[in-house]
Design a protein around this motif. Structure first.
Motif, PDB file in Angstrom:
ATOM      1  N   ASP A  65       0.833  -1.209   0.000  1.00 39.03           N
ATOM      2  CA  ASP A  65       0.000   0.000   0.000  1.00 39.03           C
ATOM      3  C   ASP A  65       0.867   1.258   0.000  1.00 39.03           C
ATOM      4  N   VAL A  66       1.904   1.258   0.839  1.00 41.41           N
ATOM      5  CA  VAL A  66       2.779   2.436   0.935  1.00 41.41           C
ATOM      6  C   VAL A  66       3.549   2.628  -0.370  1.00 41.41           C
ATOM      7  N   GLY A  67       4.003   1.528  -0.984  1.00 39.91           N
ATOM      8  CA  GLY A  67       4.675   1.643  -2.268  1.00 39.91           C
ATOM      9  C   GLY A  67       3.761   2.204  -3.331  1.00 39.91           C
ATOM     10  N   TRP A  68       2.527   1.724  -3.370  1.00 36.86           N
ATOM     11  CA  TRP A  68       1.542   2.232  -4.333  1.00 36.86           C
ATOM     12  C   TRP A  68       1.327   3.730  -4.131  1.00 36.86           C
ATOM     13  N   ARG A  69       1.076   4.142  -2.879  1.00 37.51           N
ATOM     14  CA  ARG A  69       0.828   5.555  -2.609  1.00 37.51           C
ATOM     15  C   ARG A  69       2.040   6.404  -2.982  1.00 37.51           C
ATOM     16  N   ALA A  70       3.244   5.937  -2.630  1.00 32.76           N
ATOM     17  CA  ALA A  70       4.454   6.692  -2.936  1.00 32.76           C
ATOM     18  C   ALA A  70       4.572   6.947  -4.430  1.00 32.76           C
ATOM     19  N   ALA A  71       4.220   5.934  -5.228  1.00 27.04           N
ATOM     20  CA  ALA A  71       4.285   6.100  -6.671  1.00 27.04           C
ATOM     21  C   ALA A  71       3.173   7.013  -7.183  1.00 27.04           C
TER      22      ALA A  71
END
Length: 313
Positions: A65-71
């Motif tokens: 989730d954090v990787g998705w949001r960061a992107a």
């Protein structure tokens, strides 16, 4: 559980890098002192940061989730300039006690978000820290089109948004309240889904000013107003509200409109067009540009609240 402190930096990189997305613009990617990319047109650059406890919590969000949001929140910034996102540089700071699987999930989230758009992760850095901090630099290119800034709105133009608003803020409110409700709003907070490419289409249709709505419609409209030295009048009745925000508001027993007016994190686009007829399909007019006043007004009055301020809470 195996921690990143137990396996060390080099072993973590060896596991992490192969999971990252690639881009056709990459000449030299991760593993050297710097990446090398080919660029068509002007280079467009933005950056952002996510801090554990302030922008996300591990009890709410997975590493993916954090990787998705960061992107996604960074791809939206490039799109808001009318440019095409190409690559990300990611710096991850984390405590040595962090589970290796969380970091690998983080890489998977980056890949899931980036691959459909042909965006790669071309490098970055790893560092120890007391909490997780993710720093992102995003690169884009114009392919010969002119960038759209915040500074060219003129009186008589219309103000529009690219998508219904409020789901991200509503999802955060549900999580904060600890209520088991509105799963779509919660998911959209964890994984915002801006339409990457809407900004380029708007630029090609003559958008005069544009930005990503990250801190709330009213606050971000005020930023365009200041940059363009004009006034922006927002009509609350015209603001499209995401259905998931309405479900969350009903569950919480609150008015839904503040989620759409002052809640950020949807990463839809706010743009100014010469006329409603010049807008792409799917955009909704929410106001107008005027010289009658400076700044932003809501239904003719100064808003009591504008939205998120990183240093006010």
């Amino acid at each position: 559980m195996t921690t990143i402190g137990e396996i060390g930096e080099d072993a973590l990189i060896a596991l992490f890098v192969p999971r990252l997305p690639e881009t056709d613009a990459e000449i030299l990617g991760p593993g050297d002192d710097a990446a090398v990319l080919s660029v068509d047109g002007h280079l467009v650059v933005s950056s952002d940061v996510l801090v554990e406890g302030r922008h996300f919590r591990r009890e709410w969000s997975t590493g993916a989730d954090v990787g998705w949001r960061a992107a996604m929140q960074n791809l939206a910034d490039i799109d808001a300039m009318g440019a095409v996102p190409t690559a990300l540089q990611i710096t991850l700071c984390a405590p040595s006690s962090l589970d290796v699987d969380w970091v690998l999930d983080f890489a998977d989230g980056l890949r899931e978000a980036c691959e459909p758009h042909g965006v790669g992760v071309v490098g970055g850095d790893l560092s120890g820290a007391d909490q997780i901090v993710v720093s992102v630099t995003v690169l884009g290119e114009t392919h010969g089109t002119e960038v759209v800034t915040r500074a060219d709105a003129h009186p008589g133009m219309v103000v529009a948004v690219s998508a219904p608003l409020g789901a991200g803020a509503a999802g955060l409110a549900v999580l904060t309240a600890g209520v088991d409700a509105a799963p779509e709003a919660v998911q959209l907070f964890k994984r915002p889904r801006p339409v990457v490419g809407a900004g380029l289409e708007a630029a090609l249709r003559g958008a005069a000013a544009m930005m990503d709505i990250s801190d709330g419609l009213l606050r971000d409209a005020g930023r365009i107003a200041r940059a363009s030295e004009v006034g922006i009048a927002i009509d609350s009745a015209a603001v499209p509200v995401h259905p998931a925000a309405s479900v969350a508001a009903q569950a919480l027993g609150v008015d839904v409109l503040p989620f759409a007016l002052t809640g950020g994190e949807d990463h839809a686009l706010l743009a100014v067009f010469p006329s409603a007829g010049s807008m792409p399909s799917g955009w909704e007019v929410v106001g107008r540009v005027t010289e009658e006043f400076d700044g932003v007004r809501l239904d003719g009055a100064v808003p009591e609240s504008l939205g998120w301020d990183h240093f006010s809470r």
